[in-house]
Design a protein around this motif. Structure first.
Motif, mmCIF file in Angstrom:
data_model
loop_
_atom_site.group_PDB
_atom_site.id
_atom_site.type_symbol
_atom_site.label_atom_id
_atom_site.label_comp_id
_atom_site.label_asym_id
_atom_site.label_seq_id
_atom_site.Cartn_x
_atom_site.Cartn_y
_atom_site.Cartn_z
ATOM 1 N N LEU A 183 -8.731 1.583 5.294
ATOM 2 C CA LEU A 183 -8.744 0.441 4.371
ATOM 3 C C LEU A 183 -10.148 0.203 3.807
ATOM 4 O O LEU A 183 -10.293 -0.220 2.661
ATOM 5 C CB LEU A 183 -8.229 -0.813 5.077
ATOM 6 C CG LEU A 183 -6.741 -0.805 5.428
ATOM 7 C CD1 LEU A 183 -6.357 -2.065 6.192
ATOM 8 C CD2 LEU A 183 -5.880 -0.675 4.168
ATOM 9 N N PHE A 223 -9.563 -4.330 -2.861
ATOM 10 C CA PHE A 223 -8.984 -2.991 -2.847
ATOM 11 C C PHE A 223 -8.828 -2.440 -4.263
ATOM 12 O O PHE A 223 -8.551 -3.177 -5.214
ATOM 13 C CB PHE A 223 -7.622 -3.004 -2.149
ATOM 14 C CG PHE A 223 -7.693 -3.402 -0.702
ATOM 15 C CD1 PHE A 223 -8.364 -2.610 0.220
ATOM 16 C CD2 PHE A 223 -7.114 -4.575 -0.252
ATOM 17 C CE1 PHE A 223 -8.450 -2.967 1.552
ATOM 18 C CE2 PHE A 223 -7.191 -4.947 1.073
ATOM 19 C CZ PHE A 223 -7.863 -4.144 1.981
ATOM 20 N N PHE A 233 0.839 -1.186 0.000
ATOM 21 C CA PHE A 233 0.000 0.000 0.000
ATOM 22 C C PHE A 233 0.880 1.244 0.000
ATOM 23 O O PHE A 233 2.051 1.201 0.371
ATOM 24 C CB PHE A 233 -0.899 0.017 1.244
ATOM 25 C CG PHE A 233 -1.877 -1.123 1.311
ATOM 26 C CD1 PHE A 233 -3.047 -1.112 0.578
ATOM 27 C CD2 PHE A 233 -1.619 -2.214 2.138
ATOM 28 C CE1 PHE A 233 -3.945 -2.158 0.647
ATOM 29 C CE2 PHE A 233 -2.512 -3.265 2.232
ATOM 30 C CZ PHE A 233 -3.670 -3.239 1.477
ATOM 31 N N HIS A 240 -4.174 1.369 -4.610
ATOM 32 C CA HIS A 240 -3.661 0.966 -3.289
ATOM 33 C C HIS A 240 -3.199 2.154 -2.441
ATOM 34 O O HIS A 240 -2.296 2.033 -1.620
ATOM 35 C CB HIS A 240 -2.486 -0.024 -3.424
ATOM 36 C CG HIS A 240 -2.859 -1.292 -4.100
ATOM 37 N ND1 HIS A 240 -1.937 -2.131 -4.674
ATOM 38 C CD2 HIS A 240 -4.077 -1.851 -4.320
ATOM 39 C CE1 HIS A 240 -2.557 -3.160 -5.219
ATOM 40 N NE2 HIS A 240 -3.849 -3.011 -5.015
ATOM 41 N N LEU A 279 -10.593 2.455 1.000
ATOM 42 C CA LEU A 279 -9.793 2.063 -0.154
ATOM 43 C C LEU A 279 -10.486 1.013 -1.011
ATOM 44 O O LEU A 279 -10.142 0.828 -2.179
ATOM 45 C CB LEU A 279 -8.435 1.520 0.324
ATOM 46 C CG LEU A 279 -7.449 1.015 -0.726
ATOM 47 C CD1 LEU A 279 -7.070 2.131 -1.696
ATOM 48 C CD2 LEU A 279 -6.192 0.465 -0.049
ATOM 49 N N SER A 280 -11.498 0.351 -0.474
ATOM 50 C CA SER A 280 -12.163 -0.730 -1.201
ATOM 51 C C SER A 280 -13.004 -0.207 -2.352
ATOM 52 O O SER A 280 -13.642 0.840 -2.253
ATOM 53 C CB SER A 280 -13.044 -1.527 -0.239
ATOM 54 O OG SER A 280 -13.779 -2.502 -0.939
#
Length: 310
Positions: free
Chosen positions: A182, A166, A10, A170, A185-186
């Motif tokens: 996170l 994701f 990431f 990233h 980020l999906s």
């Protein structure tokens, strides 16, 4: 198109759009980390070496200090590397480990602060029965419960988070690998993850905070019934440090995990997240040492000084 496999790594963006601010933050974070290491290590040493600091209050305080040492060390070294240079990457494994430790210890601190509020409640409201109620075995059990709940929370919440599809870039819009960042980020459906995080936030943030507030409500009521002004001052003095720590920790944690979904809240959340990860572990030992005469006296005794501070 979402990435269906585990990413190689990431990119932790932080404040990469403000390079000058990052250099300032590097100095602030480094200085805070050094204070965190020094202050919390000192509290652990004093609680272990000084026989006068063997009470339940200092047992829990040394647990809090050890927890803060591990908590901040799980993220600050990587944060310093990312703030100083252009390389802001973290491997998938590194992110997973950081996420596990960060969430586990953050949860444990929520529970431990509630346990410390219970200790202060018994000390002020039932002083004659304090030694009987808060005995060493109970202290160890309560501390163990705090650590175990943090471990269980990580085991339950992290796997679904890491299995999210994701987005290909990233890019994590944060300093550390955290569950909210996170989830953002999906590129897939995150409804289950958001519900899970909301439920966990209520159970592990709102409920312990409510118990703390109830405990302090009872403490205030008991203190106001003390006839002596000196007695009231002393009673408030034993609780003020813990209440200040609770305020700093819970306000920043709630701002991170219960923030609304909008760009302004996310940008503000990064500052709160930075304070949550770096500021509170640094300030905790300062608050407890500067406002606690027993800790200061133990420090002078450790140095072998004959005269103790007033």
């Amino acid at each position: 198109m979402a990435n269906q496999s585990s990413p190689v790594g990431f990119l932790l963006l932080g404040f990469s759009e403000h390079p000058r601010l990052e250099k300032i933050l590097f100095v602030v974070v480094l200085f805070s980390y050094l204070l965190t290491l020094t202050g919390n290590t000192l509290i652990i040493l004093l609680s272990s070496l000084d026989p006068r600091l063997r009470s339940p209050m200092y047992f829990f305080l040394s647990n809090l200090s050890f927890l803060d040492l591990c908590f901040t060390t799980s993220c600050v070294p990587q944060m310093l590397v990312n703030l100083w240079g252009p390389q802001k990457t973290i491997s998938f494994l590194g992110c997973s480990v950081q996420l596990f430790i960060f969430l586990s210890l953050g949860t444990s601190e929520c529970i431990l602060l509630a346990v410390m509020a219970f200790d202060r409640y018994v000390a002020v409201c039932q002083p004659l029965h304090y030694a009987t109620i808060v005995h060493p075995r109970l202290c160890r059990q309560l501390a163990a419960v705090a650590w175990v709940i943090g471990l269980v929370e990580s085991i339950v919440q992290i796997p679904p988070t890491l299995r999210l599809p994701f987005c290909p870039h990233h890019e994590v819009d944060d300093f550390v690998c955290e569950v909210p960042a996170l989830i953002r980020l999906s590129c897939g459906d995150t409804t289950y993850n958001e519900i899970q995080m909301a439920v966990a936030s209520v159970l592990l943030l709102v409920v312990p905070l409510s118990l703390i507030l109830v405990s302090y409500g009872a403490i205030v009521w008991a203190v106001l019934r003390i006839n002596s002004a000196e007695g009231r001052r002393k009673a408030f003095g034993t609780c003020s440090s813990h209440l200040l720590v609770v305020t700093l920790f819970y306000s920043s944690a709630i701002a991170v995990y219960l923030q609304p979904k909008n760009p302004y809240a996310q940008e503000r959340g990064k500052f709160f997240g930075l304070f949550y990860a770096v500021g509170t572990p640094c300030l905790n030992p300062l608050i407890y040492t500067l406002r606690n005469k027993e800790v200061k006296r133990a420090f002078w005794r450790l140095l072998g000084k004959e005269m103790e501070p007033r």
